[in-house]
Design a protein around this motif. Structure first.
Motif, PDB file in Angstrom:
ATOM      1  N   ILE B  64       0.837  -1.202   0.000  1.00  0.00           N
ATOM      2  CA  ILE B  64       0.000   0.000   0.000  1.00  0.00           C
ATOM      3  C   ILE B  64       0.871   1.251   0.000  1.00  0.00           C
ATOM      4  CG2 ILE B  64      -1.632   1.346   1.383  1.00  0.00           C
ATOM      5  CD1 ILE B  64      -2.853  -1.260   2.318  1.00  0.00           C
ATOM      6  N   HIS B  81       1.664   5.853  -5.326  1.00  0.00           N
ATOM      7  CA  HIS B  81       0.505   5.481  -4.504  1.00  0.00           C
ATOM      8  C   HIS B  81       0.061   6.657  -3.647  1.00  0.00           C
ATOM      9  CE1 HIS B  81       1.685   0.950  -4.696  1.00  0.00           C
ATOM     10  NE2 HIS B  81       1.776   1.563  -5.862  1.00  0.00           N
ATOM     11  N   LEU B 276      -5.903  -2.804  -0.181  1.00  0.00           N
ATOM     12  CA  LEU B 276      -6.401  -1.442  -0.420  1.00  0.00           C
ATOM     13  C   LEU B 276      -7.900  -1.359  -0.101  1.00  0.00           C
ATOM     14  CD1 LEU B 276      -4.584  -0.564  -3.762  1.00  0.00           C
ATOM     15  CD2 LEU B 276      -4.377   0.687  -1.607  1.00  0.00           C
TER      16      LEU B 276
END
Ligand SMILES: Nc1ncnc2c1ncn2[C@@H]1O[C@H](COP(=O)(O)OP(=O)(O)OP(=O)(O)O)[C@@H](O)[C@H]1O
Ligand SMILES: [Mg+2]
Lengths: 351, 305
Positions: B64, B81, B276
């Protein structure tokens, strides 16, 4: 004296709506309310009391005419810039604030320092005896307590004039009597001019320094309670305040001649004679100077008795007397009796 | 309450629970089953062709925030990200603000009409809901694109001679989301304002408050539950928005929803996609809990006098 006047209404007209649907809520109202007085607007529902109050507060602007506070023309000032506060009939307390915050609201809006706000708020809470409930939410208060918060909130910024729109009408009779005394005390302690609206004549008579009687958007009479009661200027005022007898008369040199022919002394001018029932004495039929009458009915009201009679021409007349020790004072329906009026009590008014 | 009554009450309560048990079990399974699958997948190894390998791994979760360097295998903060998360939060937040600024006057307007007119206005507000989201979003695109309504009009009027690029950027996504989610803001605001006692406004003015002070010290605090409800109803779906950023943002301006989709599609990283999804779910749940708590506290605020 101009300096003694707190609120002046100058030929104020207020109409709602346009054209044929227009309602004239106030029709050329002129009044001068004195500084420090307890002034009551009294009248039947829909006569324009609330409208006049809202004009003074600034929630409405007059269609024509002016409103003055002291010597200042405030006709076009918004409510937040008039030194006037209102106790609303619905109280309109802020539900998201505590009692204390409600009372301090106006001072906070005026940007006063916190120390001054808390001191003044405490003083107000003491005045209305609500210190213990200061940190409660207003929804948790009884009707009477909410009433006190509304009062303290409106008094906190020390307005020049306090407007109260039927503030007691939501309370039960006992609480209402208590609050009447309380309001009168607050008014005397603070010395603030109170403009109080009610349609309860007893409330108006016991509390006010002066009363303005309204009907149909017109101010009929402004006078002290005593004068309103003893010397009403017209039939509406006489009828609205207390009970009274109306007798059609014609004016002659010696006084007023009744339909039945007797002539009585009366003050004032006009074609109708008014006399309060308690000022009517029932006497023996053969007493000198008495007006002839016949008893129709006797009605008992606890300590009082009402004697309903008819005069020679059929006009109705009611007398009110303390209940005689014997029960009926020797009166019975059908009896022929005499009637006299207390000296100076009979008054002539306009139709 | 007597002992017998108490026992009786308990029995009937127990019977109630027993009767509703099948439905509850079904609901629990339906709600938690898929979630459980997602949770398990987030702790597995990613497969070569988009499937999962049944080996425990936390790569999905570290993925993540971090990416593994292909040469020396060290973990580095994944800037791409973070950009996507930041854009999602930023756009959702801005969408909430915009819908509030547009929605509050709208809701106020509707709540102050006569009851008969209110129903009509509310109906008009909800009309977009009857249309498919995809079609609505394409319609916005049609208005914004280079040959679209706005550019054509501006060129015809001679105000510009080159079309302005309005599509495929954050602004376009913002316009689209604000349009799509506006009713979700208006409806709770309306129901709060409708319960607001308008007489308090006069009380405020009477107590020397200016118009701004009345708004700040009376109206906003009292309709706060409606503001919070509307904000969460807009913020939560904005955060997970998928269609709008996809169509109006083009391929580059991804939000979390698109990013998750990417992992299950071309990205072939199911564990990361699952992790996620779980993260998004936790954020949303926290937001909802916050909402329920503030409502519980301020619940009496909307009452009438
Ligand atoms: N906003 C308004 N629009 C139209 N007409 C109004 C409005 N406010 C008051 N009126 C009318 O003006 C007249 C006077 O109303 P007002 O409220 O002043 O009476 P009131 O003496 O206070 O009566 P009550 O004792 O019932 O409170 C009434 O006929 C009323 O219908
Ligand atoms: Mg009224």
């Amino acid at each position: 004296m101009k300096e003694d006047i707190a609120v002046t209404a100058e030929s104020v007209v207020k109409s709602f709506g346009h054209g044929a649907a227009a309602v004239r809520a106030l029709d050329t109202v002129s009044a001068a309310i004195r500084k420090g007085e307890f002034f009551t607007l009294l009248g039947p529902s829909g006569c324009g009391k609330t409208t006049l109050l809202r004009l003074i507060a600034g929630f409405e602007t007059p269609t024509s005419g002016r409103i003055l506070l002291g010597a200042d023309d405030v006709t076009d000032l918004p409510p937040n810039r008039r030194p006037v506060n209102t106790v609303f009939q619905s109280y309109a307390l802020f539900p998201h604030l505590t009692v204390r915050e409600n009372v301090g609201f106006a001072l906070k809006m005026l940007g006063r320092p916190a120390s001054q706000i808390s001191a003044r708020t405490a003083e107000m809470l003491a005045l209305v005896k609500l210190e213990e409930l200061a940190d409660r939410a207003t929804a948790q208060l009884s009707g009477g307590q909410q009433q006190r918060v509304a009062l303290a909130r409106a008094l906190a910024p020390q307005p020049k004039v306090l407007l109260l729109d039927e503030p007691l009408s939501a309370l039960d009779l006992k609480l209402r009597k208590e609050m009447q005394v309380e309001l009168k005390r607050l008014q005397q302690e603070t010395g603030i001019t109170f403009v109080f609206v009610t349609h309860d004549q007893e409330e108006a008579l016991t509390m006010s320094d002066r009363i303005g009687v309204m009907s149909n958007g017109k101010l009929q009479q402004v006078a002290s309670p005593r004068e309103i009661y003893t010397a009403p200027v017209n039939r509406f005022v006489a009828d609205f305040i207390g009970e009274t007898n109306f007798l059609p008369v014609t004016l002659v040199k010696e006084g007023a001649r009744l339909g039945s022919g007797e002539i009585v002394a009366a003050e004032g001018k006009g074609g109708v004679l008014t006399i309060r029932p308690e000022q009517v004495n029932v006497v023996r039929a053969d007493k000198a100077g008495a007006i002839g009458a016949r008893v129709e009915n006797l009605i008992y009201f606890g300590t009082d008795m009402h004697v309903h009679m008819r005069l020679g021409d059929g006009a109705a007349l009611v007398a009110r007397m303390p209940l005689p020790p014997g029960g009926d004072g020797g009166l019975a329906p059908g009896d022929a009796v005499g009637v006299t009026f207390a000296k100076g009590a009979a008054r002539l008014i306009e139709e | 309450m007597s002992l017998a009554e108490e026992r009786q009450r308990k029995t009937s309560a127990r019977n109630g629970w027993l009767l509703s048990a099948p439905a509850l079990i079904l609901l629990t399974l339906a709600a938690s089953g898929p979630l459980l699958v997602v949770l398990v997948y987030s702790f597995l190894e990613k497969g070569q062709y988009g499937n999962v390998l049944w080996d425990f791994s936390t790569d999905g979760w570290t993925g993540i925030l971090f990416s593994r360097d292909i040469f020396d295998d060290t973990l580095k903060l994944a800037d791409a990200h973070l950009t996507i998360f930041w854009r999602s939060v930023k756009l959702s937040f801005l969408t909430t603000i915009i819908t509030f600024l547009l929605g509050f006057p709208t809701a106020w307007f509707i709540a102050t009409r006569t009851p008969a007119h209110r129903a009509i206005w509310l109906f008009l507000i909800t009309i977009p809901f009857w249309t498919n989201l995809l079609i609505r979003t394409f319609a916005i695109g049609e208005i914004l694109r280079s040959e679209g309504l706005i550019n054509t009009a501006l060129i015809r009027l001679g105000i510009i001679d080159q079309p302005i690029q309005m599509l495929y950027n954050d602004g376009a996504v913002l316009v689209g989301m604000a349009y799509v989610y506006l009713p979700l803001m208006v409806l709770p605001l309306y129901s709060a304002i409708e319960r607001f006692d308008m007489r308090l406004l006069e009380a405020g003015y009477d107590l020397f408050a200016s118009r701004m002070q009345v708004l700040r010290h009376i109206i906003l605090p009292i309709v706060k539950p409606g503001i919070i409800a509307g904000s969460i109803l807009v913020f939560v779906p904005s955060l997970g928005a998928y269609v709008t950023p996809r169509i109006l943002g083009g391929g580059k301006n991804m939000m979390i929803g698109n990013f998750i989709e990417l992992q299950f599609g071309q990205g072939r990283n199911w564990p990361l996609g699952a992790a996620l999804s779980m993260t998004l779910l936790v954020v949303v749940t926290v937001a909802l809990l916050f909402y329920v708590r503030t409502l519980g506290k301020g619940g009496s605020g909307g009452g009438h006098g």
